[in-house]
Write a protein that holds these residues in place. Sequence first.
Motif, PDB file in Angstrom:
ATOM      1  N   SER A 182       0.805  -1.220   0.000  1.00 12.92           N
ATOM      2  CA  SER A 182       0.000   0.000   0.000  1.00 12.92           C
ATOM      3  C   SER A 182       0.841   1.274   0.000  1.00 12.92           C
ATOM      4  CB  SER A 182      -0.986   0.000   1.167  1.00 12.92           C
ATOM      5  OG  SER A 182      -0.337  -0.339   2.355  1.00 12.92           O
ATOM      6  N   ILE A 183       2.074   1.235   0.475  1.00 13.27           N
ATOM      7  CA  ILE A 183       2.905   2.449   0.447  1.00 13.27           C
ATOM      8  C   ILE A 183       4.044   2.313  -0.556  1.00 13.27           C
ATOM      9  CG2 ILE A 183       3.995   4.218   1.849  1.00 13.27           C
ATOM     10  CD1 ILE A 183       2.932   2.965   4.301  1.00 13.27           C
ATOM     11  N   GLY A 184       4.531   1.114  -0.746  1.00 10.42           N
ATOM     12  CA  GLY A 184       5.670   0.929  -1.637  1.00 10.42           C
ATOM     13  C   GLY A 184       6.949   0.791  -0.833  1.00 10.42           C
ATOM     14  N   GLU A 185       8.049   0.621  -1.563  1.00 11.51           N
ATOM     15  CA  GLU A 185       9.327   0.310  -0.919  1.00 11.51           C
ATOM     16  C   GLU A 185       9.773   1.422   0.038  1.00 11.51           C
ATOM     17  OE1 GLU A 185      11.584  -2.352   0.203  1.00 11.51           O
ATOM     18  OE2 GLU A 185      10.387  -2.852  -1.547  1.00 11.51           O
ATOM     19  N   GLU A 186       9.492   2.688  -0.346  1.00 11.75           N
ATOM     20  CA  GLU A 186       9.948   3.781   0.517  1.00 11.75           C
ATOM     21  C   GLU A 186       9.116   3.874   1.796  1.00 11.75           C
ATOM     22  OE1 GLU A 186       8.305   4.066  -2.278  1.00 11.75           O
ATOM     23  OE2 GLU A 186       7.414   6.036  -2.608  1.00 11.75           O
ATOM     24  N   GLY A 187       7.991   3.157   1.823  1.00 12.43           N
ATOM     25  CA  GLY A 187       7.168   3.138   3.034  1.00 12.43           C
ATOM     26  C   GLY A 187       7.739   2.229   4.098  1.00 12.43           C
ATOM     27  N   MET A 188       8.792   1.458   3.744  1.00  9.28           N
ATOM     28  CA  MET A 188       9.322   0.486   4.692  1.00  9.28           C
ATOM     29  C   MET A 188       9.972   1.158   5.895  1.00  9.28           C
ATOM     30  SD  MET A 188       8.288  -2.344   3.814  1.00  9.28           S
ATOM     31  CE  MET A 188       9.174  -3.642   4.676  1.00  9.28           C
ATOM     32  N   LYS A 189      10.226   2.474   5.809  1.00 13.99           N
ATOM     33  CA  LYS A 189      10.783   3.141   6.998  1.00 13.99           C
ATOM     34  C   LYS A 189       9.720   3.251   8.091  1.00 13.99           C
ATOM     35  CE  LYS A 189      10.912   7.716   4.769  1.00 13.99           C
ATOM     36  NZ  LYS A 189      10.825   7.138   3.458  1.00 13.99           N
ATOM     37  N   PHE A 190       8.453   3.107   7.700  1.00 18.86           N
ATOM     38  CA  PHE A 190       7.380   3.112   8.696  1.00 18.86           C
ATOM     39  C   PHE A 190       7.031   1.700   9.154  1.00 18.86           C
ATOM     40  CE2 PHE A 190       6.442   7.152   6.501  1.00 18.86           C
ATOM     41  CZ  PHE A 190       6.559   7.979   7.604  1.00 18.86           C
ATOM     42  N   PHE A 191       7.750   0.717   8.623  1.00 19.94           N
ATOM     43  CA  PHE A 191       7.413  -0.671   8.939  1.00 19.94           C
ATOM     44  C   PHE A 191       7.428  -0.952  10.444  1.00 19.94           C
ATOM     45  CE2 PHE A 191       9.088  -5.194   9.023  1.00 19.94           C
ATOM     46  CZ  PHE A 191       7.827  -5.732   9.077  1.00 19.94           C
ATOM     47  N   PRO A 192       8.477  -0.550  11.180  1.00 21.58           N
ATOM     48  CA  PRO A 192       8.450  -0.823  12.627  1.00 21.58           C
ATOM     49  C   PRO A 192       7.254  -0.175  13.318  1.00 21.58           C
ATOM     50  CG  PRO A 192      10.646  -0.162  11.953  1.00 21.58           C
ATOM     51  CD  PRO A 192       9.749   0.066  10.765  1.00 21.58           C
ATOM     52  N   PHE A 193       6.908   1.036  12.897  1.00 25.00           N
ATOM     53  CA  PHE A 193       5.764   1.737  13.488  1.00 25.00           C
ATOM     54  C   PHE A 193       4.466   0.974  13.207  1.00 25.00           C
ATOM     55  CE2 PHE A 193       2.575   5.260  12.847  1.00 25.00           C
ATOM     56  CZ  PHE A 193       2.348   5.467  14.197  1.00 25.00           C
ATOM     57  N   VAL A 194       4.253   0.638  11.939  1.00 21.93           N
ATOM     58  CA  VAL A 194       3.019  -0.067  11.573  1.00 21.93           C
ATOM     59  C   VAL A 194       2.973  -1.440  12.225  1.00 21.93           C
ATOM     60  CG1 VAL A 194       1.692  -0.981   9.648  1.00 21.93           C
ATOM     61  CG2 VAL A 194       2.874   1.181   9.401  1.00 21.93           C
ATOM     62  N   PHE A 195       4.127  -2.086  12.277  1.00 18.60           N
ATOM     63  CA  PHE A 195       4.180  -3.411  12.899  1.00 18.60           C
ATOM     64  C   PHE A 195       3.822  -3.315  14.386  1.00 18.60           C
ATOM     65  CE2 PHE A 195       6.253  -7.003  14.920  1.00 18.60           C
ATOM     66  CZ  PHE A 195       5.870  -8.032  14.095  1.00 18.60           C
ATOM     67  N   SER A 196       4.386  -2.308  15.066  1.00 14.79           N
ATOM     68  CA  SER A 196       4.067  -2.115  16.485  1.00 14.79           C
ATOM     69  C   SER A 196       2.575  -1.879  16.673  1.00 14.79           C
ATOM     70  CB  SER A 196       4.832  -0.919  17.055  1.00 14.79           C
ATOM     71  OG  SER A 196       6.207  -1.074  16.858  1.00 14.79           O
ATOM     72  N   LEU A 197       1.994  -1.025  15.821  1.00 14.52           N
ATOM     73  CA  LEU A 197       0.563  -0.742  15.904  1.00 14.52           C
ATOM     74  C   LEU A 197      -0.253  -2.024  15.751  1.00 14.52           C
ATOM     75  CD1 LEU A 197      -0.005   2.480  13.781  1.00 14.52           C
ATOM     76  CD2 LEU A 197      -0.455   2.193  16.206  1.00 14.52           C
ATOM     77  N   PHE A 198       0.036  -2.740  14.668  1.00 12.08           N
ATOM     78  CA  PHE A 198      -0.749  -3.942  14.367  1.00 12.08           C
ATOM     79  C   PHE A 198      -0.642  -4.957  15.495  1.00 12.08           C
ATOM     80  CE2 PHE A 198      -0.929  -8.239  12.498  1.00 12.08           C
ATOM     81  CZ  PHE A 198      -2.240  -8.227  12.092  1.00 12.08           C
ATOM     82  N   MET A 199       0.579  -5.236  15.928  1.00 14.94           N
ATOM     83  CA  MET A 199       0.760  -6.272  16.936  1.00 14.94           C
ATOM     84  C   MET A 199       0.186  -5.844  18.282  1.00 14.94           C
ATOM     85  SD  MET A 199       1.908  -8.737  15.326  1.00 14.94           S
ATOM     86  CE  MET A 199       2.553  -9.991  16.419  1.00 14.94           C
ATOM     87  N   PHE A 200       0.330  -4.545  18.595  1.00 17.14           N
ATOM     88  CA  PHE A 200      -0.214  -4.066  19.866  1.00 17.14           C
ATOM     89  C   PHE A 200      -1.740  -4.211  19.887  1.00 17.14           C
ATOM     90  CE2 PHE A 200      -1.863  -0.699  22.648  1.00 17.14           C
ATOM     91  CZ  PHE A 200      -1.185  -0.990  23.825  1.00 17.14           C
ATOM     92  N   ILE A 201      -2.385  -3.737  18.817  1.00 14.29           N
ATOM     93  CA  ILE A 201      -3.852  -3.791  18.772  1.00 14.29           C
ATOM     94  C   ILE A 201      -4.330  -5.238  18.729  1.00 14.29           C
ATOM     95  CG2 ILE A 201      -5.899  -3.128  17.451  1.00 14.29           C
ATOM     96  CD1 ILE A 201      -4.302  -0.711  16.471  1.00 14.29           C
ATOM     97  N   LEU A 202      -3.691  -6.034  17.867  1.00 10.89           N
ATOM     98  CA  LEU A 202      -4.102  -7.434  17.731  1.00 10.89           C
ATOM     99  C   LEU A 202      -3.973  -8.161  19.067  1.00 10.89           C
ATOM    100  CD1 LEU A 202      -4.927  -9.755  15.821  1.00 10.89           C
ATOM    101  CD2 LEU A 202      -2.506 -10.240  15.532  1.00 10.89           C
ATOM    102  N   THR A 203      -2.826  -7.988  19.719  1.00 12.32           N
ATOM    103  CA  THR A 203      -2.597  -8.695  20.977  1.00 12.32           C
ATOM    104  C   THR A 203      -3.557  -8.208  22.058  1.00 12.32           C
ATOM    105  OG1 THR A 203      -0.286  -8.706  20.331  1.00 12.32           O
ATOM    106  CG2 THR A 203      -0.790  -9.457  22.540  1.00 12.32           C
TER     107      THR A 203
END
Lengths: 189, 249
Positions: free
Chosen positions: B76-97
């Motif tokens: 959805s963001i592309g390769e340059e969006g990967m700098k937000f990967f840790p942020f998005v990952f934290s969000l997803f895992m926090f909410i999911l858990t």
Amino acid sequence: MAEGQGKSKGADHGTAAHTAADGGHKASFPPFESNTFASQLVSFAIAFGLLYLIVSRLALPRVGGVLAARQQVLDTDLNEAAKLKADSDAALKAYETELANARAKAQAMATEVREKLNAEQEAAKAKLEESLATKLAAAEQTIATTRATAMGNVHSIAADTASAIVERLTGISPDAGAVNAALDASVKG
Amino acid sequence: MADPIHQFEIHKIFTLGHIGNQEIAFTNSSAYMFGAVAVVSLLMLGGSAGRALIPSRFQSVAELSFEFVSNTVRSSIGEEGMKFFPFVFSLFMFILTANMIGIIPYTFTVTSHLIVAVALALMVFLTVLLYGLYKNGLGFFKLFVPHGIPIYILPLVTVIEVISFLSRPVSHSVRLFANMLAGHITLKVFAGFVTSLSALGAVGIFGSVLPLAMTTALTALEILVAFLQAYVFTILTCIYLNDALHPGH
């Protein structure tokens, strides 16, 4: 509902400082109790900050590293497999070339042998024919010679006979040259 | 009958300090937040501890989470969006858990509190706004001026775009909060029927099978909702971040 209120009262007691700001009135809907917001926000900030640090510094690099390492191993193995396949293809090709060469060579040798044998046979045949022809020629020569001799004899016999006949008829011995000329003329005629 | 709201109450465990007159307490909500952080850390660090070439089941879960979120971000963001990967990952895992822990009976659901959902959504909103301005400067405001719109309706469209942009954190947070809250209330109400019916004797016990079945079905639905809301929150985060990176529609 009394039980629920009792529990709410217990909760109020537990968060005395929180409910103090609420004016102590009966429990409102907990998610909208604004006096708990600050505590939750602080906890959330610390917890999420901690999670972000752990995830970005430790967890993701590690898992990403594991995945990258696996990808590398897969790529290496696939390359190796491709290389081995290319090698085996090349070997197969070499084998087929070799086989084709050998077959061509065998064919060439067979052809050569066949041609050689044919040539020898031809030569023998030609030699035989030649010798036969020589013999035939010699025989023909002999026949011709014999015939010529015989014909020569016939000529002289005819001349003698003609001379004798003429002598007997005319009593005159004819000139040998004239008899020969007359014979030649009659033979030609 | 059990109070369906009781599960959302916040209890102070100990006081951390004061900001002005406001007491800052470590509450049951705090405990579950740190619990969620611990679960995610344990999953990701414990799962990758073996660094096995052929992953164990545990490691597979860690890797699947990683790849699921990284694929979502990348698509959805592309390769340059990967700098937000840790942020998005934290969000997803926090909410999911947090959502998944909340389904376990007697637990507290962190995300069923408005303020947590708002904090999550505002964090995303501010990240988009600040990063968008930092990356694109004033070009970020092209986000509100779509291409190919006739000039006479452009002001109207721009106003609508601005309003929709500003309402993003509201919808973003309320969606998560309301889903979790409503689901847990429904579950509790039906589960309450089971206890109140079975108190009525033999007929009641027999009759309580129906709400029990309903509760079971709702629990399954809630597991789906717990995942789905975490995913929806993540996807929307990615879409919003994409706006920050590429504001020119």
